[in-house]
Design a protein around this motif. Structure first.
Motif, PDB file in Angstrom:
ATOM      1  N   ALA A  11      -9.697   0.207  -3.468  1.00  0.00           N
ATOM      2  CA  ALA A  11      -9.333  -0.522  -4.660  1.00  0.00           C
ATOM      3  C   ALA A  11      -9.291  -1.884  -4.506  1.00  0.00           C
ATOM      4  CB  ALA A  11      -7.622  -0.017  -4.531  1.00  0.00           C
ATOM      5  N   ASP A  12      -9.636  -2.574  -5.544  1.00  0.00           N
ATOM      6  CA  ASP A  12      -9.520  -4.013  -5.522  1.00  0.00           C
ATOM      7  C   ASP A  12      -8.760  -4.359  -6.850  1.00  0.00           C
ATOM      8  OD1 ASP A  12     -10.375  -6.576  -4.745  1.00  0.00           O
ATOM      9  OD2 ASP A  12     -11.637  -6.663  -6.379  1.00  0.00           O
ATOM     10  N   PHE A  13      -8.032  -5.831  -6.702  1.00  0.00           N
ATOM     11  CA  PHE A  13      -7.345  -6.010  -7.969  1.00  0.00           C
ATOM     12  C   PHE A  13      -7.521  -7.454  -8.140  1.00  0.00           C
ATOM     13  CE2 PHE A  13      -5.306  -3.118  -5.090  1.00  0.00           C
ATOM     14  CZ  PHE A  13      -4.990  -1.924  -5.857  1.00  0.00           C
ATOM     15  N   ASP A  14      -7.415  -7.763  -9.458  1.00  0.00           N
ATOM     16  CA  ASP A  14      -7.269  -9.098 -10.087  1.00  0.00           C
ATOM     17  C   ASP A  14      -6.005  -9.221 -10.632  1.00  0.00           C
ATOM     18  OD1 ASP A  14      -7.736 -11.455 -11.448  1.00  0.00           O
ATOM     19  OD2 ASP A  14      -9.357 -10.697 -12.684  1.00  0.00           O
ATOM     20  N   PHE A  15      -5.241  -9.915  -9.813  1.00  0.00           N
ATOM     21  CA  PHE A  15      -3.776 -10.202 -10.155  1.00  0.00           C
ATOM     22  C   PHE A  15      -3.578 -11.167 -11.342  1.00  0.00           C
ATOM     23  CE2 PHE A  15      -3.534  -8.191  -5.779  1.00  0.00           C
ATOM     24  CZ  PHE A  15      -2.450  -7.294  -6.083  1.00  0.00           C
ATOM     25  N   ALA A  16      -4.494 -11.986 -11.687  1.00  0.00           N
ATOM     26  CA  ALA A  16      -4.533 -13.016 -12.527  1.00  0.00           C
ATOM     27  C   ALA A  16      -4.848 -12.085 -13.946  1.00  0.00           C
ATOM     28  CB  ALA A  16      -5.635 -13.820 -12.531  1.00  0.00           C
ATOM     29  N   ALA A  17      -5.353 -10.999 -13.825  1.00  0.00           N
ATOM     30  CA  ALA A  17      -5.552 -10.289 -15.134  1.00  0.00           C
ATOM     31  C   ALA A  17      -4.406  -9.268 -15.348  1.00  0.00           C
ATOM     32  CB  ALA A  17      -6.899  -9.590 -15.248  1.00  0.00           C
ATOM     33  N   ALA A  18      -3.201  -9.192 -14.361  1.00  0.00           N
ATOM     34  CA  ALA A  18      -2.529  -8.213 -14.545  1.00  0.00           C
ATOM     35  C   ALA A  18      -1.084  -8.651 -15.246  1.00  0.00           C
ATOM     36  CB  ALA A  18      -1.963  -7.699 -12.989  1.00  0.00           C
ATOM     37  N   ASP A  19      -0.638  -7.974 -16.185  1.00  0.00           N
ATOM     38  CA  ASP A  19       0.585  -8.310 -16.854  1.00  0.00           C
ATOM     39  C   ASP A  19       1.845  -7.628 -15.971  1.00  0.00           C
ATOM     40  OD1 ASP A  19      -0.595  -9.628 -19.362  1.00  0.00           O
ATOM     41  OD2 ASP A  19      -1.274  -7.674 -19.568  1.00  0.00           O
ATOM     42  N   VAL A  20       1.636  -6.630 -15.280  1.00  0.00           N
ATOM     43  CA  VAL A  20       2.750  -5.895 -14.618  1.00  0.00           C
ATOM     44  C   VAL A  20       2.139  -5.463 -13.484  1.00  0.00           C
ATOM     45  CG1 VAL A  20       4.134  -3.893 -14.729  1.00  0.00           C
ATOM     46  CG2 VAL A  20       3.787  -4.921 -16.732  1.00  0.00           C
ATOM     47  N   ILE A  21       2.748  -5.712 -12.256  1.00  0.00           N
ATOM     48  CA  ILE A  21       2.177  -5.412 -10.767  1.00  0.00           C
ATOM     49  C   ILE A  21       3.294  -4.497 -10.102  1.00  0.00           C
ATOM     50  CG2 ILE A  21       1.815  -6.271  -8.487  1.00  0.00           C
ATOM     51  CD1 ILE A  21       1.102  -9.010 -10.126  1.00  0.00           C
ATOM     52  N   LEU A  22       2.811  -3.481  -9.631  1.00  0.00           N
ATOM     53  CA  LEU A  22       3.959  -2.413  -9.104  1.00  0.00           C
ATOM     54  C   LEU A  22       3.102  -2.340  -7.651  1.00  0.00           C
ATOM     55  CD1 LEU A  22       6.013  -0.587  -9.398  1.00  0.00           C
ATOM     56  CD2 LEU A  22       4.430   1.216  -9.991  1.00  0.00           C
ATOM     57  N   SER A  23       3.973  -2.636  -6.616  1.00  0.00           N
ATOM     58  CA  SER A  23       3.914  -2.596  -5.335  1.00  0.00           C
ATOM     59  C   SER A  23       4.597  -1.238  -4.722  1.00  0.00           C
ATOM     60  CB  SER A  23       4.104  -4.019  -4.615  1.00  0.00           C
ATOM     61  OG  SER A  23       3.753  -3.860  -3.246  1.00  0.00           O
ATOM     62  N   LEU A  24       3.945  -0.532  -3.903  1.00  0.00           N
ATOM     63  CA  LEU A  24       4.366   0.642  -3.173  1.00  0.00           C
ATOM     64  C   LEU A  24       4.423   0.279  -1.893  1.00  0.00           C
ATOM     65  CD1 LEU A  24       3.230   3.514  -5.642  1.00  0.00           C
ATOM     66  CD2 LEU A  24       5.415   1.914  -5.804  1.00  0.00           C
ATOM     67  N   GLY A  25       5.285  -0.222  -1.099  1.00  0.00           N
ATOM     68  CA  GLY A  25       5.260  -0.402   0.253  1.00  0.00           C
ATOM     69  C   GLY A  25       3.987  -1.065   0.997  1.00  0.00           C
ATOM     70  N   SER A  26       3.696  -1.865  -0.199  1.00  0.00           N
ATOM     71  CA  SER A  26       2.282  -2.910   0.245  1.00  0.00           C
ATOM     72  C   SER A  26       2.638  -4.365   0.596  1.00  0.00           C
ATOM     73  CB  SER A  26       1.311  -2.838  -0.831  1.00  0.00           C
ATOM     74  OG  SER A  26       0.197  -3.719  -0.438  1.00  0.00           O
ATOM     75  N   ASP A  27       2.062  -4.959   1.582  1.00  0.00           N
ATOM     76  CA  ASP A  27       2.396  -6.201   1.996  1.00  0.00           C
ATOM     77  C   ASP A  27       0.824  -6.979   1.580  1.00  0.00           C
ATOM     78  OD1 ASP A  27       3.484  -8.829   2.627  1.00  0.00           O
ATOM     79  OD2 ASP A  27       3.881  -8.201   4.661  1.00  0.00           O
ATOM     80  N   CYS A  28       0.225  -6.767   0.424  1.00  0.00           N
ATOM     81  CA  CYS A  28      -1.039  -7.116   0.059  1.00  0.00           C
ATOM     82  C   CYS A  28      -1.010  -8.637  -0.106  1.00  0.00           C
ATOM     83  CB  CYS A  28      -1.497  -6.302  -1.430  1.00  0.00           C
ATOM     84  SG  CYS A  28      -0.314  -7.007  -2.415  1.00  0.00           S
ATOM     85  N   PHE A  29      -0.184  -9.577  -0.224  1.00  0.00           N
ATOM     86  CA  PHE A  29      -0.289 -10.802  -0.291  1.00  0.00           C
ATOM     87  C   PHE A  29      -0.160 -11.515   1.303  1.00  0.00           C
ATOM     88  CE2 PHE A  29       1.868 -10.632  -4.849  1.00  0.00           C
ATOM     89  CZ  PHE A  29       0.655 -10.354  -5.325  1.00  0.00           C
ATOM     90  N   TYR A  30      -0.073 -10.671   2.182  1.00  0.00           N
ATOM     91  CA  TYR A  30       0.034 -11.205   3.596  1.00  0.00           C
ATOM     92  C   TYR A  30      -0.865 -10.348   4.442  1.00  0.00           C
ATOM     93  CZ  TYR A  30       2.037 -12.573   8.031  1.00  0.00           C
ATOM     94  OH  TYR A  30       2.302 -12.977   9.427  1.00  0.00           O
ATOM     95  N   GLN A  31      -0.768  -9.020   4.629  1.00  0.00           N
ATOM     96  CA  GLN A  31      -1.318  -8.337   5.450  1.00  0.00           C
ATOM     97  C   GLN A  31      -2.707  -7.389   4.748  1.00  0.00           C
ATOM     98  OE1 GLN A  31       1.310  -5.883   7.757  1.00  0.00           O
ATOM     99  NE2 GLN A  31       1.940  -7.767   8.862  1.00  0.00           N
ATOM    100  N   HIS A  32      -3.456  -8.092   4.220  1.00  0.00           N
ATOM    101  CA  HIS A  32      -4.641  -7.505   3.581  1.00  0.00           C
ATOM    102  C   HIS A  32      -5.978  -8.529   3.797  1.00  0.00           C
ATOM    103  CE1 HIS A  32      -7.216  -6.075   0.496  1.00  0.00           C
ATOM    104  NE2 HIS A  32      -6.331  -4.744   0.353  1.00  0.00           N
ATOM    105  N   PRO A  33      -6.915  -7.892   3.868  1.00  0.00           N
ATOM    106  CA  PRO A  33      -8.061  -8.739   3.946  1.00  0.00           C
ATOM    107  C   PRO A  33      -8.281  -9.668   2.846  1.00  0.00           C
ATOM    108  CG  PRO A  33      -8.665  -6.456   4.618  1.00  0.00           C
ATOM    109  CD  PRO A  33      -7.272  -6.447   4.114  1.00  0.00           C
ATOM    110  N   ALA A  34      -7.991  -9.381   1.574  1.00  0.00           N
ATOM    111  CA  ALA A  34      -8.078  -9.990   0.525  1.00  0.00           C
ATOM    112  C   ALA A  34      -6.885 -10.843   0.017  1.00  0.00           C
ATOM    113  CB  ALA A  34      -8.627  -9.208  -0.684  1.00  0.00           C
ATOM    114  N   ALA A  35      -5.936 -10.892   1.009  1.00  0.00           N
ATOM    115  CA  ALA A  35      -4.623 -11.599   0.751  1.00  0.00           C
ATOM    116  C   ALA A  35      -4.638 -12.918   0.126  1.00  0.00           C
ATOM    117  CB  ALA A  35      -3.676 -11.699   2.031  1.00  0.00           C
ATOM    118  N   LEU A  36      -5.597 -13.900   0.564  1.00  0.00           N
ATOM    119  CA  LEU A  36      -5.552 -15.346   0.135  1.00  0.00           C
ATOM    120  C   LEU A  36      -5.967 -15.003  -1.485  1.00  0.00           C
ATOM    121  CD1 LEU A  36      -5.106 -18.082   0.685  1.00  0.00           C
ATOM    122  CD2 LEU A  36      -7.393 -18.477   1.595  1.00  0.00           C
ATOM    123  N   ARG A  37      -7.075 -14.438  -1.702  1.00  0.00           N
ATOM    124  CA  ARG A  37      -7.500 -14.226  -2.858  1.00  0.00           C
ATOM    125  C   ARG A  37      -6.444 -13.728  -3.872  1.00  0.00           C
ATOM    126  NH1 ARG A  37     -10.468 -10.083  -5.524  1.00  0.00           N
ATOM    127  NH2 ARG A  37     -10.897  -8.957  -3.439  1.00  0.00           N
TER     128      ARG A  37
END
Length: 181
Positions: A11-37
Motif C-alpha cells: 500500500a502507498d498513500f498520498d496524505f496530501a490528497a486525503a481528506d480523512v486519514i484513519l490509522s490503525l496501530g500504524s506509526d507511518c510518520f515515524y517507522q515506515h520506509p516512506a515516513a519522510l514523504r
C-alpha cells in the motif's frame, strides 16, 4: 524488521490528497520506509497558504502511543480486541445504519465524527495499518481504501531485495565480487 508488503503488493498513500486519514496501530510518520514523504504530504494540508487552509482530519486508533498517533486530531487508545467492534460500527455508520451498541462513549464519538467526515461525495480517505496488526485489519483497510481512496491510496508491486537473485550469497561472495578485476 517490519515488512510493508502483503501478498505481492504494498500500500502507498498520498496524505496530501486525503481528506480523512484513519490509522490503525500504524506509526507511518515515524517507522515506515516512506515516513519522510508521508509526513511532508500530511503537513502540507496543515499549512495556511494564501490565507486559506484545507485541513484533513486525522484519526488514530492504537494500542500504544506512537509519534504518529500523537499528531492525530482524534486519538483513541484501543485494546487490540476492540478494533473489530469499532471498525464494524464505523462501516455501519458510513453506510447509514449506525449501531453503537457495546461501544464506549469515546469509541462512539470517534465513529460518529469519522463517519460524518467521510459523508461528502468527493471525500478521499486513507486507512493505514501497522504491519504487526492482524490480517483482518489489513483486509478492512484494503476495503476502506478501495472505497474512499480516490487517488490517495494505491497498491504497488512489492520490490524485495531478497527476491532478487543478485542479492543472494554471503560476505565472502560479496568481497570476491568487489575485488574482482
Amino acid at each position: 524488521l517490519a515488512r510493508y508488503d502483503r501478498e505481492g503488493g504494498q500500500a502507498d498513500f498520498d496524505f496530501a490528497a486525503a481528506d480523512v486519514i484513519l490509522s490503525l496501530g500504524s506509526d507511518c510518520f515515524y517507522q515506515h520506509p516512506a515516513a519522510l514523504r508521508y509526513v511532508r504530504a500530511f503537513s502540507s494540508r496543515r499549512r495556511r497558504e494564501q490565507g486559506k487552509a484545507s485541513l484533513n482530519r486525522f484519526y488514530a486508533l492504537e494500542p500504544t502511543l506512537s509519534l504518529t498517533g500523537a499528531m492525530a486530531d482524534f486519538r483513541l487508545a484501543l485494546a487490540p480486541d476492540r478494533f473489530p467492534a469499532v471498525l464494524n460500527a464505523l462501516a455501519a455508520a458510513v453506510d447509514g445504519t449506525p449501531r453503537a451498541e457495546g461501544l464506549s462513549a469515546q469509541e462512539e464519538a470517534l465513529v460518529r465524527d469519522c463517519a460524518a467526515q467521510l459523508a461528502g461525495p468527493a471525500k478521499a480517505g486513507v486507512c493505514v495499518v501497522g504491519e504487526e496488526m492482524p490480517d483482518e485489519l489489513h483486509q478492512w483497510a484494503d476495503t476502506f481504501n478501495r472505497r474512499f481512496g480516490r487517488g490517495a491510496a494505491r497498491r504497488l508491486s512489492a520490490v524485495r531485495s531478497d527476491a532478487d537473485p543478485r542479492s543472494r550469497g554471503g560476505l565472502d561472495e560479496l568481497m570476491t565480487a568487489l575485488t574482482a578485476d
